[in-house]
Design a protein around this motif. Structure first.
Motif, PDB file in Angstrom:
ATOM      1  N   THR B  26      37.899  31.636  24.410  1.00  0.00           N
ATOM      2  CA  THR B  26      37.646  30.204  24.290  1.00  0.00           C
ATOM      3  C   THR B  26      38.763  29.382  24.934  1.00  0.00           C
ATOM      4  O   THR B  26      38.499  28.392  25.597  1.00  0.00           O
ATOM      5  CB  THR B  26      37.512  29.810  22.811  1.00  0.00           C
ATOM      6  N   THR B  27      40.005  29.808  24.711  1.00  0.00           N
ATOM      7  CA  THR B  27      41.100  29.013  25.282  1.00  0.00           C
ATOM      8  C   THR B  27      41.244  29.332  26.764  1.00  0.00           C
ATOM      9  O   THR B  27      40.800  30.378  27.243  1.00  0.00           O
ATOM     10  CB  THR B  27      42.427  29.337  24.584  1.00  0.00           C
ATOM     11  N   ASN B  28      41.872  28.415  27.488  1.00  0.00           N
ATOM     12  CA  ASN B  28      42.057  28.608  28.917  1.00  0.00           C
ATOM     13  C   ASN B  28      42.919  29.826  29.212  1.00  0.00           C
ATOM     14  O   ASN B  28      42.676  30.573  30.152  1.00  0.00           O
ATOM     15  CB  ASN B  28      42.714  27.367  29.536  1.00  0.00           C
ATOM     16  N   LYS B  29      43.921  30.018  28.352  1.00  0.00           N
ATOM     17  CA  LYS B  29      44.825  31.144  28.593  1.00  0.00           C
ATOM     18  C   LYS B  29      44.076  32.457  28.455  1.00  0.00           C
ATOM     19  O   LYS B  29      44.183  33.342  29.316  1.00  0.00           O
ATOM     20  CB  LYS B  29      45.977  31.082  27.586  1.00  0.00           C
ATOM     21  N   ALA B  30      43.258  32.533  27.375  1.00  0.00           N
ATOM     22  CA  ALA B  30      42.497  33.762  27.163  1.00  0.00           C
ATOM     23  C   ALA B  30      41.531  34.000  28.314  1.00  0.00           C
ATOM     24  O   ALA B  30      41.347  35.132  28.769  1.00  0.00           O
ATOM     25  CB  ALA B  30      41.744  33.682  25.835  1.00  0.00           C
ATOM     26  N   LYS B  31      40.914  32.914  28.811  1.00  0.00           N
ATOM     27  CA  LYS B  31      39.988  33.054  29.932  1.00  0.00           C
ATOM     28  C   LYS B  31      40.715  33.601  31.155  1.00  0.00           C
ATOM     29  O   LYS B  31      40.213  34.477  31.855  1.00  0.00           O
ATOM     30  CB  LYS B  31      39.395  31.688  30.284  1.00  0.00           C
ATOM     31  N   PHE B  32      41.908  33.063  31.387  1.00  0.00           N
ATOM     32  CA  PHE B  32      42.684  33.496  32.539  1.00  0.00           C
ATOM     33  C   PHE B  32      43.042  34.969  32.428  1.00  0.00           C
ATOM     34  O   PHE B  32      42.905  35.738  33.385  1.00  0.00           O
ATOM     35  CB  PHE B  32      43.948  32.642  32.660  1.00  0.00           C
ATOM     36  N   VAL B  33      43.465  35.346  31.190  1.00  0.00           N
ATOM     37  CA  VAL B  33      43.824  36.747  30.977  1.00  0.00           C
ATOM     38  C   VAL B  33      42.619  37.637  31.231  1.00  0.00           C
ATOM     39  O   VAL B  33      42.708  38.676  31.911  1.00  0.00           O
ATOM     40  CB  VAL B  33      44.365  36.945  29.539  1.00  0.00           C
ATOM     41  N   GLN B  34      41.444  37.206  30.739  1.00  0.00           N
ATOM     42  CA  GLN B  34      40.243  38.002  30.940  1.00  0.00           C
ATOM     43  C   GLN B  34      39.938  38.136  32.432  1.00  0.00           C
ATOM     44  O   GLN B  34      39.602  39.219  32.917  1.00  0.00           O
ATOM     45  CB  GLN B  34      39.064  37.349  30.225  1.00  0.00           C
ATOM     46  N   PHE B  35      40.092  37.032  33.130  1.00  0.00           N
ATOM     47  CA  PHE B  35      39.824  37.048  34.570  1.00  0.00           C
ATOM     48  C   PHE B  35      40.725  38.059  35.273  1.00  0.00           C
ATOM     49  O   PHE B  35      40.274  38.893  36.060  1.00  0.00           O
ATOM     50  CB  PHE B  35      40.039  35.651  35.159  1.00  0.00           C
ATOM     51  N   ILE B  36      42.036  37.978  34.938  1.00  0.00           N
ATOM     52  CA  ILE B  36      42.983  38.874  35.605  1.00  0.00           C
ATOM     53  C   ILE B  36      42.684  40.328  35.269  1.00  0.00           C
ATOM     54  O   ILE B  36      42.621  41.189  36.163  1.00  0.00           O
ATOM     55  CB  ILE B  36      44.427  38.507  35.203  1.00  0.00           C
ATOM     56  N   ARG B  38      39.911  41.640  34.414  1.00  0.00           N
ATOM     57  CA  ARG B  38      38.698  42.097  35.090  1.00  0.00           C
ATOM     58  C   ARG B  38      38.940  42.292  36.571  1.00  0.00           C
ATOM     59  O   ARG B  38      38.409  43.230  37.178  1.00  0.00           O
ATOM     60  CB  ARG B  38      37.573  41.086  34.881  1.00  0.00           C
ATOM     61  N   ALA B  39      39.722  41.393  37.159  1.00  0.00           N
ATOM     62  CA  ALA B  39      39.964  41.496  38.588  1.00  0.00           C
ATOM     63  C   ALA B  39      40.756  42.750  38.916  1.00  0.00           C
ATOM     64  O   ALA B  39      40.510  43.427  39.907  1.00  0.00           O
ATOM     65  CB  ALA B  39      40.699  40.258  39.093  1.00  0.00           C
ATOM     66  N   VAL B  40      41.744  43.072  38.059  1.00  0.00           N
ATOM     67  CA  VAL B  40      42.627  44.192  38.359  1.00  0.00           C
ATOM     68  C   VAL B  40      42.023  45.517  37.905  1.00  0.00           C
ATOM     69  O   VAL B  40      42.294  46.563  38.463  1.00  0.00           O
ATOM     70  CB  VAL B  40      44.004  43.943  37.719  1.00  0.00           C
ATOM     71  N   GLU B  43      36.489  46.787  37.891  1.00  0.00           N
ATOM     72  CA  GLU B  43      35.088  46.917  37.484  1.00  0.00           C
ATOM     73  C   GLU B  43      34.153  46.789  38.680  1.00  0.00           C
ATOM     74  O   GLU B  43      33.100  47.420  38.728  1.00  0.00           O
ATOM     75  CB  GLU B  43      34.740  45.831  36.466  1.00  0.00           C
ATOM     76  N   LEU B  44      34.589  45.968  39.650  1.00  0.00           N
ATOM     77  CA  LEU B  44      33.750  45.794  40.832  1.00  0.00           C
ATOM     78  C   LEU B  44      33.559  47.113  41.570  1.00  0.00           C
ATOM     79  O   LEU B  44      32.498  47.410  42.091  1.00  0.00           O
ATOM     80  CB  LEU B  44      34.396  44.774  41.770  1.00  0.00           C
ATOM     81  N   PHE B  45      34.637  47.921  41.562  1.00  0.00           N
ATOM     82  CA  PHE B  45      34.535  49.180  42.284  1.00  0.00           C
ATOM     83  C   PHE B  45      33.653  50.169  41.547  1.00  0.00           C
ATOM     84  O   PHE B  45      33.061  51.047  42.160  1.00  0.00           O
ATOM     85  CB  PHE B  45      35.919  49.765  42.533  1.00  0.00           C
ATOM     86  N   VAL B  46      33.574  50.000  40.212  1.00  0.00           N
ATOM     87  CA  VAL B  46      32.632  50.835  39.475  1.00  0.00           C
ATOM     88  C   VAL B  46      31.224  50.569  39.979  1.00  0.00           C
ATOM     89  O   VAL B  46      30.434  51.493  40.208  1.00  0.00           O
ATOM     90  CB  VAL B  46      32.726  50.552  37.959  1.00  0.00           C
TER      91      VAL B  46
END
Ligand code: SF4
Ligand code: SF4
Lengths: 348, 207
Positions: B26-36, B38-40, B43-46
């Protein structure tokens, strides 16, 4: 213009330029057609289907069948469309895609072997024109190509078209910054905008640019996908959301020109990525005493082309707001930091 | 189960377990952490790996699912209700239909029409028998009601035609006398299709 080009580049004669231009046009249009076939086949295999099978061996002549269909289909221009712009928009897409290719070197320079009559022994620089602002020219031309979808969407008096055009603008504004900034770092390292210099730089250093500049490489790839309007950034004509976006009202060969432009752009992006980041053609790569640089670069281009199809089969596409968020809030800062670090390294 | 219980039963709840899908940030920080993450995390390569594997298997291990239909046909289930067949007795070769008229009577779209007569031995036999496949809804009642297992549903399912009415005569549906040894007995209502074994595999959720 002809005189100046000849003056600037002594080994390029205007006949040679003409021949090369025609060759590029012919080969790349053929490849674009073939690309649609490959795309359908690869997507089919990834979904465990066979793809086109019935026209010709393995469906190879499907391209010809599609070509006949596109050429003979009725060319419909909607009643309320702005007819002039509607007609000219596909030409912009196709033409800019091909013009961009004129400054892209695909092969190493070569000399036509002596045993071939008439032309034997002629030295051929295999680039239509080695501009000293090559990269800028190519990126600018590809960016100008976005006027095609934009004008097409706005001229056709169709709501889906308008949405497609709006998305074109959104996408254009988002990724173009990233493309430019991401490729700026390699440019700073090389100190030139000419593709030939890029190739030679990597050759001299002995290392591919993508290992020097991994961040720039990834950013460029992402922006390249957006630039060529491929999944996951195929917002302009995503069928599930906006029917066919900017191409909704197009039929026959006008629609076909959008397609050829898109595939030519895919090839261009593949070539740029191969030359700028993956070592390009390297005339002195030897295998059994033969120079195989030309073969390697074709493999690299093919790999990038395949990657685009692979990604299309695998990943979902994103929303326009996500694209803007990604480009402005993530990719652009990353690109800037990358440039900053590169600048510090170059200075020291 | 009493009627009250039956009416109030809630089909949706008892046996279902909800998957653990985590919580959305919900918070911006948590969203950012989730983004990072996921990016690192790659999952895309899966995703790329899954499609790449599918392509490899399709090309080199024969895991291709296309059936080139008009040239290649899947075996259909014996329970499939296609165009009818009239069967013969295996011993004597004479046809099984005794002209009882049950099928004509039960047919809900009135598409069977038949006529009977006495033969030279004063036994009833079918003289006319047609099914109008333009009206038949392939409900299968006729096959179900037949006391002699004379009318069954055969394997012919390609029944497109140029006209709405398409009559099939008794002789068309009857097993040819020289093909008597190939006559298939109806497997019964619970029968499985002949290639059922091949079709058993892990569900996609298994990975
Ligand atoms: S399948 Fe149903 S509709 Fe068709 S002939 Fe038999 S009883 Fe009549
Ligand atoms: S129900 Fe069976 S036996 Fe009776 S008339 Fe119909 S096909 Fe013949």
């Amino acid at each position: 213009m002809g005189e100046t080009v000849v003056d600037l580049l002594p080994e390029v004669t205007w006949v040679g330029v003409l021949i090369k231009a025609v060759l590029i046009l012919a080969i790349i249009s053929a490849l674009a057609g073939f690309g649609t076939f490959i795309e359908r086949k690869v997507l089919a295999f990834m979904q465990r289907r066979l793809g086109p099978m019935h026209v010709g061996p393995y469906g190879l002549l499907q391209i010809a069948a599609d070509g006949i269909k596109l050429f003979t289909k009725e060319d419909i221009i909607p009643q309320n469309a702005n007819k002039f712009i509607f007609k000219i928009a596909p030409v912009i897409t196709a033409a800019t895609a091909f013009i961009a290719l004129s400054a892209v070197p695909v092969f190493p320079d070569f000399t036509i072997p002596e045993f071939i009559p008439v032309l034997g022994g002629v030295f051929v620089p295999s680039i239509a024109s080695d501009l000293n602002i090559g990269i800028l020219f190519v990126l600018g031309m590809m960016a100008a190509g976005l006027y095609g979808p934009l004008l097409a969407g706005m001229s056709q008096a169709n709501k889906w078209g308008i949405i497609g055009a709006a998305r074109t603008a959104v996408q254009f504004l988002s990724y173009e910054v990233v493309t430019g900034l991401s490729i700026l770092a390699p440019i700073m390292l090389v100190g030139s905008l000419s593709f030939v210099d890029f190739n030679n730089y990597q050759h001299d250093e002995g290392v591919w640019m993508m290992f020097y500049q991994p961040v720039a490489f990834v950013l460029f790839l992402i922006a390249g996908f957006a630039e060529t309007n491929r999944t996951p950034f195929d917002l302009l004509e995503h069928e599930a959301e906006v029917v066919s976006g900017y191409a909704t009202e197009y039929s026959g060969m006008r629609w076909g020109m959008f397609f050829i432009g898109e595939y030519a752009n895919m090839i261009t992006i593949s070539v740029i990525a191969s030359i700028v980041f993956m070592g390009g053609y390297n005339p002195e790569t030897m295998l059994f005493g033969f120079s195989i640089g030309w073969l390697l670069i074709m493999l690299k281009i093919a790999f990038f082309f395949f990657l685009m199809l692979w990604v299309r089969a695998s990943w979902p596409h994103i929303r326009p707001d996500q694209l803007m968020w990604l480009c402005w809030k993530v990719l652009m800062p990353l690109a800037l930091i990358n440039i900053l670090i590169t600048a510090l390294v170059v200075m020291v | 189960m009493s009627l009250e219980q039956f009416k109030n039963r809630n089909v949706g709840v008892q046996n279902y377990t909800t998957l653990d899908v985590g919580v959305s940030p919900t918070t911006n920080k948590a969203k950012f952490v989730q983004f990072i993450t996921r990016a690192v995390k790659g999952e895309l390569f899966v995703g790329l790996w899954v499609t790449g594997k599918a392509m490899f298997k399709a090309l080199f291990q024969g895991d291709m699912h296309t059936v080139k239909y008009p040239f290649e046909k899947m075996p259909i289930s014996p329970r499939y209700r296609a165009i009818h067949d009239m069967l013969r007795l295996l011993e004597s070769g004479s046809y099984r239909c005794i002209g009882c008229g049950l099928c004509e009577k039960i047919c809900i779209s009135n598409c069977i029409s038949m006529d009977t007569r006495y033969d030279e031995n004063q036994r009833k036999e079918v003289s006319e028998y047609t099914i109008n496949f333009g009206r038949c809804i392939f409900c299968g009642y006729c096959a179900e009601v037949c006391p002699e297992l004379a009318i069954v549903h055969g394997p012919r399912y390609e029944n497109a035609s140029e006209q709405r009415a398409g009559f099939s005569l008794f002789e068309d549906m009857l097993t040819p006398i020289d093909k008597l040894n190939l006559q298939q007995e109806y497997d019964g209502f619970g029968a499985i299709s002949p290639n059922a074994d091949e079709n058993i595999k892990q569900t996609p959720l298994a990975y």
